[in-house]
Design an enzyme around this catalytic site. Sequence first.
Site, PDB file in Angstrom:
ATOM      1  N   ASP A 117       0.798  -1.237   0.000  1.00 28.92           N
ATOM      2  CA  ASP A 117       0.000   0.000   0.000  1.00 28.92           C
ATOM      3  C   ASP A 117       0.825   1.279   0.000  1.00 28.92           C
ATOM      4  OD1 ASP A 117      -2.600  -1.101  -0.112  1.00 28.92           O
ATOM      5  OD2 ASP A 117      -2.387  -1.737   1.967  1.00 28.92           O
ATOM      6  N   ASP A 177      -6.201  -4.665  -6.231  1.00 26.46           N
ATOM      7  CA  ASP A 177      -5.940  -3.300  -5.757  1.00 26.46           C
ATOM      8  C   ASP A 177      -4.509  -2.849  -6.080  1.00 26.46           C
ATOM      9  OD1 ASP A 177      -7.608  -5.050  -4.321  1.00 26.46           O
ATOM     10  OD2 ASP A 177      -7.809  -3.689  -2.646  1.00 26.46           O
TER      11      ASP A 177
HETATM   12  N1  GLY Z   1      -7.161  -1.854  -0.878  1.00 21.73           N
HETATM   13  C1  GLY Z   1      -8.169  -2.248   0.021  1.00 21.73           C
HETATM   14  C2  GLY Z   1      -9.564  -1.964  -0.401  1.00 21.73           C
HETATM   15  O1  GLY Z   1      -9.878  -1.627  -1.504  1.00 21.73           O
HETATM   16  O2  GLY Z   1     -10.404  -2.105   0.468  1.00 21.73           O
END
Ligand code: GLY
Length: 404
Positions: A117, A177
């Site tokens: 992230d 993601d």
């Molecule tokens: N990256 C985590 C979500 O989209 O909840």
Amino acid sequence: MKTKHLIFLPLLSILLLVSCRKTEKQDLLGIIDKSLERATVLSLDMAKSLENDTLLLPRSFENGKLVTSDSRWWCSGFFPGVLWYLYENQPTEELKKYAVDYTDRVEREKFTTDNHDVGFMVYCSFGNGFRLLETESYKEVILQASKSLSTRYKDPIGLIRSWDWNKETWQYPVIIDNMMNLEMLMWAAKNSGDKRFEEIARNHADKTMKEHFRPDYSCFHLVDYDTITGNARLKQTVQGYSDSSSWARGQAWAIYGYTMMYRETGDKKYLDHAEHIARFILNHPRLPEDKIPYWDFDAPNIPDELRDASAGAVMASAFIELSTLTSDKKLSEQCLRTAETQIRTLSSPEYLAEPGTNGNFILKHSVGSLPGKQEVDVPLTYADYYYVEAMVRYKKLGSILKAG
Ligand code: GLY
């Protein structure tokens, strides 16, 4: 005489249609201006409320209370990013001061190597700051963050590893993601001259294209890879309804990610892929009229299921960009119209908060993880970020439309 009139009729209807469409767009630009004003009031109130808690960032609002996080939470970059977009829209010293302050709070994440992230955290904050002000010190932060993210890439597998938890089940988990983090690597390649960053981003996008998507171009949330062979071994969901379902935000990350990869590389295969994903979403029988998706396209009790404003916001932003990149005119118009409906819906009282409510978040009604019973039907910073980004993008398009 009559035949002469008949000849002019089709021309007249075309002119009427064009003029209606122009009025519709002008009207939306007015709504956007008002919504950005509202977003500015809410976000400045939010910034002031945490001004003296210099390690905190807003996360959500639950049971009447503001929920905060420190910079370690994956969403720490979104609120600074909202402030940067609002500053871009209306460059005041006050917005700049808070954008800088909240961006600084995220700096230590440039050393994050234990999850993927870091792209979200650093690029939405420092990336936007650098784009607007070219602050030299921000460059170093983004480059360091890109190096940290790159440590999670393993060559024989060809992917950036997303998570390190659940080691008893997963060997090398990658979630859709993760496509979003590639934008920072593309920036790093261009701004450092080190092509390795781009190679990592392209390899990741290519293998994800191969393994994450089903024949109808919907995608799995998570694919786990064998660390020795590099082959996919599990295809699952964590935040969606089921392994075979289409989790709404996952589809949103996918279309945003491949549209962005085409913008950054000019490689047509990413555009083709983004177009396929767009068609899956746009033609989905369970995408509601107001275009804000249910939290999962396959949730079992539609229409009695929660909507996810965050998925709608991410999609809107991606659709606007894709509408400018695709050469399929029909698809471009469909993307733009859907984004327009999404922005209109999100700007309605059902979603857009009144000043002094919603813990000063901009949008209501997002879903973090319904199966995990976490952040269900609450405001979330990434919904706010992509909603504001979509509006700023549309306004830029608006100046082109006005001229046209
Ligand atoms: N990256 C985590 C979500 O989209 O909840």
